[in-house]
Every structure is written in structure tokens, then in C-alpha cells.
Scaffold this motif. Structure first.
Motif, PDB file in Angstrom:
ATOM      1  N   GLU A  43      -7.424   7.341  13.503  1.00 50.08           N
ATOM      2  CA  GLU A  43      -7.375   7.607  14.938  1.00 50.08           C
ATOM      3  C   GLU A  43      -8.684   8.233  15.418  1.00 50.08           C
ATOM      4  O   GLU A  43      -9.194   7.890  16.486  1.00 50.08           O
ATOM      5  N   ALA A  44      -9.246   9.142  14.633  1.00 49.97           N
ATOM      6  CA  ALA A  44     -10.506   9.788  14.997  1.00 49.97           C
ATOM      7  C   ALA A  44     -11.634   8.757  15.075  1.00 49.97           C
ATOM      8  O   ALA A  44     -12.479   8.817  15.972  1.00 49.97           O
ATOM      9  N   GLN A  45     -11.661   7.795  14.164  1.00 51.12           N
ATOM     10  CA  GLN A  45     -12.691   6.758  14.198  1.00 51.12           C
ATOM     11  C   GLN A  45     -12.549   5.891  15.447  1.00 51.12           C
ATOM     12  O   GLN A  45     -13.545   5.524  16.068  1.00 51.12           O
ATOM     13  N   GLU A  46     -11.324   5.580  15.825  1.00 51.64           N
ATOM     14  CA  GLU A  46     -11.107   4.801  17.046  1.00 51.64           C
ATOM     15  C   GLU A  46     -11.570   5.582  18.269  1.00 51.64           C
ATOM     16  O   GLU A  46     -12.193   5.030  19.177  1.00 51.64           O
ATOM     17  N   GLU A  51     -14.997   7.196  22.911  1.00 55.69           N
ATOM     18  CA  GLU A  51     -15.565   8.332  23.630  1.00 55.69           C
ATOM     19  C   GLU A  51     -17.071   8.497  23.425  1.00 55.69           C
ATOM     20  O   GLU A  51     -17.638   9.493  23.848  1.00 55.69           O
ATOM     21  N   ALA A  52     -17.709   7.531  22.794  1.00 54.26           N
ATOM     22  CA  ALA A  52     -19.148   7.644  22.535  1.00 54.26           C
ATOM     23  C   ALA A  52     -19.935   7.783  23.832  1.00 54.26           C
ATOM     24  O   ALA A  52     -20.949   8.488  23.880  1.00 54.26           O
ATOM     25  N   THR A 100     -19.426   3.456  11.471  1.00 53.87           N
ATOM     26  CA  THR A 100     -18.775   3.977  12.679  1.00 53.87           C
ATOM     27  C   THR A 100     -19.374   5.314  13.094  1.00 53.87           C
ATOM     28  O   THR A 100     -19.726   5.505  14.265  1.00 53.87           O
ATOM     29  N   THR A 101     -19.509   6.240  12.146  1.00 58.80           N
ATOM     30  CA  THR A 101     -20.055   7.548  12.497  1.00 58.80           C
ATOM     31  C   THR A 101     -21.531   7.441  12.875  1.00 58.80           C
ATOM     32  O   THR A 101     -21.984   8.138  13.774  1.00 58.80           O
ATOM     33  N   ASP A 106     -25.716   7.774  16.973  1.00 58.05           N
ATOM     34  CA  ASP A 106     -26.804   7.113  17.702  1.00 58.05           C
ATOM     35  C   ASP A 106     -26.507   7.021  19.193  1.00 58.05           C
ATOM     36  O   ASP A 106     -27.384   7.264  20.024  1.00 58.05           O
ATOM     37  N   GLU A 107     -25.268   6.670  19.531  1.00 59.71           N
ATOM     38  CA  GLU A 107     -24.890   6.564  20.943  1.00 59.71           C
ATOM     39  C   GLU A 107     -24.960   7.931  21.622  1.00 59.71           C
ATOM     40  O   GLU A 107     -25.400   8.037  22.768  1.00 59.71           O
TER      41      GLU A 107
END
Length: 114
Positions: A43-46, A51-52, A100-101, A106-107
Motif C-alpha cells: 500500500e505504501a508503494q502505491e 502522492e509523488a 519505485t522508491t 526523483d519526482e
């Protein structure tokens, strides 16, 4: 106090009578905990991807950084390949930097540069 002691004796008696051992109970608890942490990580990865655009990147000046969103806090160092992740106030420990992280970091840096 006496009635709680009776309740404990009855519960322990049921466990002993049913053949359930403390190891089995411990293993079940560990499986549930591992499953919960795994679900929270997914869920945190999603949420990272969603939210990036809202991420606030803060540089510590010494190579460290903190990225915050409404639901996440990611702390790390440019010199390390791990970041500490807090999701909705619950620490999920240190994660290796994955695609993903890295994309999230970067974003967030791009957002800070605007």
C-alpha cells in the motif's frame, strides 16, 4: 481479581486440552504480523506513486533528505542505498531503494526544484 484468575485458568486449560502449543500460537501471530507488514508495504508503494506530485523534499545539507507527503515520510542519505519509510505514522523500517522508491525520490527532487 479472583474472577480474572479463574478466567486465565480456564483459557490455559482449554489450550492444554485442545493440544495447541505456545509455539503454534507464536507462529500464528508471526504469520499475521508478517502479512500485515507486507500489505502495508504494498500500500505504501502505491501511495508513493500517487502522492509523488505532492511530495515535499527537504535536504539536510549533509547529504541527508526527508520527503513528506500526506501519508508518507521517507528519510535517507544520498550515500546509502536504504531509506527509512513511515506510512501513516507507522514505521515500516528501512527499505532498499527499488525502482519505485527511486522514482518517488526523483519526482520529489523535481518538485523541490520548481
Amino acid at each position: 481479581m479472583l474472577k480474572w484468575a479463574i478466567v486465565v485458568v480456564i483459557v490455559v486449560g482449554l489450550f492444554i486440552y485442545s493440544g495447541v502449543t505456545m509455539d503454534q500460537i507464536g507462529n500464528a501471530v508471526n504469520q499475521v504480523a508478517d502479512g500485515t507488514v507486507s500489505t502495508l508495504k504494498k500500500e505504501a508503494q502505491e501511495v508513493m506513486l500517487k502522492e509523488a506530485q505532492e511530495a515535499v523534499y527537504t535536504s539536510g545539507g549533509d547529504g541527508t533528505f526527508t520527503i513528506t507527503t500526506p501519508n508518507l515520510e521517507v528519510k535517507g542519505s544520498a550515500a546509502e542505498d536504504k531509506v527509512e519509510v513511515v506510512f501513516r505514522g507507522v514505521s515500516l523500517g528501512k527499505w532498499s531503494v527499488t525502482d519505485t522508491t527511486k522514482t518517488f525520490i526523483d519526482e520529489a527532487r523535481k518538485q523541490a526544484g520548481k
